[in-house]
Design an enzyme around this catalytic site. Structure first.
Site, short mmCIF file in Angstrom:
data_model
loop_
_atom_site.label_atom_id
_atom_site.label_comp_id
_atom_site.label_asym_id
_atom_site.label_seq_id
_atom_site.Cartn_x
_atom_site.Cartn_y
_atom_site.Cartn_z
N LYS A 1 0.84 -1.20 0.00
CA LYS A 1 0.00 0.00 0.00
C LYS A 1 0.88 1.25 0.00
O LYS A 1 1.94 1.27 0.62
CB LYS A 1 -0.90 -0.04 1.23
CG LYS A 1 -1.97 1.04 1.30
CD LYS A 1 -2.89 0.82 2.51
CE LYS A 1 -3.94 1.90 2.63
NZ LYS A 1 -4.84 1.69 3.78
N SER B 1 -9.76 1.78 2.82
CA SER B 1 -8.90 2.54 1.93
C SER B 1 -7.87 1.69 1.19
O SER B 1 -7.27 2.17 0.21
CB SER B 1 -8.17 3.63 2.72
OG SER B 1 -7.34 3.05 3.70
N SER C 1 -9.92 -0.58 7.02
CA SER C 1 -9.36 -0.44 5.67
C SER C 1 -8.67 -1.67 5.09
O SER C 1 -8.31 -1.66 3.92
CB SER C 1 -8.37 0.72 5.65
OG SER C 1 -9.08 1.90 5.46
N1 GLN Z 1 -13.27 4.04 6.28
C1 GLN Z 1 -12.62 4.49 7.48
C2 GLN Z 1 -12.26 5.95 7.36
O1 GLN Z 1 -12.59 6.53 6.40
C3 GLN Z 1 -11.46 3.64 7.78
C4 GLN Z 1 -10.24 3.98 7.04
C5 GLN Z 1 -9.05 3.17 7.45
O2 GLN Z 1 -9.15 2.13 8.11
N2 GLN Z 1 -7.90 3.67 7.07
O3 GLN Z 1 -11.67 6.51 8.21
#
Ligand code: GLN
Length: 485
Positions: A72, A148, A172
């Site tokens: 990532k 994400s 994410s």
């Molecule tokens: N969807 C969550 C957010 O927008 C989690 C994102 C994540 O785990 N990085 O914060």
């Protein structure tokens, strides 16, 4: 059998039997990327998708023998751009490796071909907030891959990578794994070093594996887990061999089903798949009982206060002085040129969602609102953690859906942040409580989109959730289905 379709443990078996080698594996993956990544867009800088030089295919008796892993874009890789898919980190090339990268390299992995797409700074649930544009779900190119870590999940599902690393602050790793029909594991907070992970919310972030099956998940966790002196929040608890307990059966283990998770707001087909998965696990000997996690309804607001507060503070370091973008704009003949430079760089460099979170986070930390929002959220976080502690006094694991719906269409929720935030309802509690959680495929909707089952366990009991997951996987076989691309 084409090499890019195989898991790491299958490839290692073939390498051991001298049926293939890392070079052939990379060539097969490279062909796959060439044929589908212009549609999926899982990788960020496809221009760098050159085959590694011959010297890179070292074996030297390492565990991974030159097998490549996709990373990532928020995990620092020495000499390879790491931009969190944000304009503000334009062309940032880290001078050092994150601890997980160092561990992977020491184990003989190739960091190749490139970094994977993500929501800017990991803010999002759809990968639509990437500066590079969205990734497409390999099961249906009109849908999001989740986020994400959408690029990491999509490249594993699309067989453009053997396996990948993602990061999980509020789901994410697990939610994109569920949307893409692969396995995603968020380890216990402190199990894996965060050194070199560009911080979103430091009390919630964890790095973890995204893989084609549960065995690879355990195997990759073996490589990246452990105490690191560079990260004071990494726990001084020796990791076990996570593959050790996979084969043990699950007869007599106790699972809790939280009643708050299967009510309003859940898609009926997701619910049906989860109920069938629970029935299958019962058949395999798991004793399931309904429980209550009474503070579940506060998880979303608590998370979005704590996560944005920490993010606003972490993102303060992007000031155009030390790295990344520096705006050339001169808005006025202002006397304070330095402030001007900060302001115009941050205005140009951050996307809309990042700005929203910086503003929200700064607000909840500001004088007069700190007690009302931030401090209160911390207290409720403790109550959420206590809900889990209570359940784990009696149960070995908890079963829930990973997400209330399957993958949604690109564009469907982008303009409605609240709707997007609410879709994190099942994943964020594990981060708030610091406990480990895994998502694995458990069926499909009528539209042929994957559904994920989430299993949670006590802190540092990843072995338990891997064992339950492995038993389910081996007795169902959903993980063998791949999108036709
Ligand atoms: N969807 C969550 C957010 O927008 C989690 C994102 C994540 O785990 N990085 O914060």
């Amino acid at each position: 059998m084409q090499l890019h379709t195989l898991t790491a443990h299958e490839l290692l078996e073939k390498i051991k039997n001298k049926e293939t080698n890392a070079k052939e594996i990379c060539e097969s993956i490279s062909r796959r990327i060439k044929s589908i990544d212009s549609k999926v867009k899982a990788y960020v800088r496809r221009g760098e998708n050159k085959l590694p030089s011959k010297e890179a295919f070292y074996d030297n008796g390492t565990i991974l023998k030159g097998i490549p892993v996709a990373i990532k874009d928020n995990i620092c890789t020495k000499g390879l751009a790491t931009e969190c898919c944000s304009h503000i980190l334009d062309n940032f090339i880290p001078p050092y490796d994150a601890t997980v990268i160092k561990k992977l390299k020491d184990a003989g992995a190739l960091i190749w071909p490139d970094k994977t797409n993500m929501d800017e700074f990991a803010f999002g649930s759809s990968t639509e907030n990437s500066f590079f544009g969205p990734t497409h779900n390999p099961w249906n190119l009109e849908c999001v891959p989740g986020g994400s870590s959408g690029g990491s999940a999509a490249c594993v599902a699309g067989e453009e990578a053997v396996f990948a690393l993602g990061s999980d602050t509020g789901g994410s790793i697990r939610q994109p794994a569920s949307f893409c029909g692969v396995v995603g594991l968020k380890p216990t907070y402190g199990r894996v070093s965060r050194y070199g992970l560009i911080a979103f919310a430091s009390s919630l972030d964890q790095i973890g594996p995204i893989t084609k099956d549960v065995r690879d998940s355990a195997f990759l966790l073996n490589i990246i887990a452990g105490k690191d002196i560079q990260d004071s929040t990494s726990a001084d608890i020796a990791p076990p061999d996570f593959t050790r307990s996979l084969e043990k059966d699950i007869k007599g283990l106790k699972a809790a089903i939280p009643k708050e998770y299967l009510v309003a707001g859940i898609d009926s087909q997701v619910k049906k798949n989860i109920e069938e998965a629970i029935a299958k696990l019962k058949e395999l000997g798991l004793e399931c009982k309904e429980v209550s996690l009474p503070h579940t309804e506060f998880a979303v607001p608590v998370y979005y206060i704590i996560a944005t507060a920490e993010a606003s503070s972490n993102l303060a370091r992007f000031d155009a002085v030390q790295y990344g973008l520096r705006s050339k704009k001169q808005r006025s003949k202002a006397l304070n040129r330095l402030l001007e430079m900060y302001a115009s760089t941050r205005e140009e460099g951050f996307g809309q969602e990042a700005k929203r979170r910086i503003i929200l986070g700064t607000f909840v930390l500001s004088h007069g609102y700190y007690d009302a929002y931030y401090l209160r959220a911390l207290k409720v976080r403790t109550l959420i953690k206590q809900d889990f502690d209570n359940v784990f006094k009696e149960f070995d694991c908890i079963l829930t859906p990973t997400s209330p719906s399957a993958a949604f269409k690109i564009g469907e929720k982008k303009e409605d942040p609240l709707k997007m935030y609410l879709s994190d309802i099942y994943t964020i509690s594990a981060n708030l409580a610091g406990i480990p959680a895994i998502s694995l495929p458990c069926g499909f909707t009528k539209d042929n989109l994957p559904v994920g089952l989430q299993i949670l366990a006590k802190p540092f009991d990843e072995e338990m959730l891997l064992r339950v997951a492995y038993n389910y996987e081996q007795n169902t076989g959903w993980h063998k289905l791949r999108p036709k691309l």
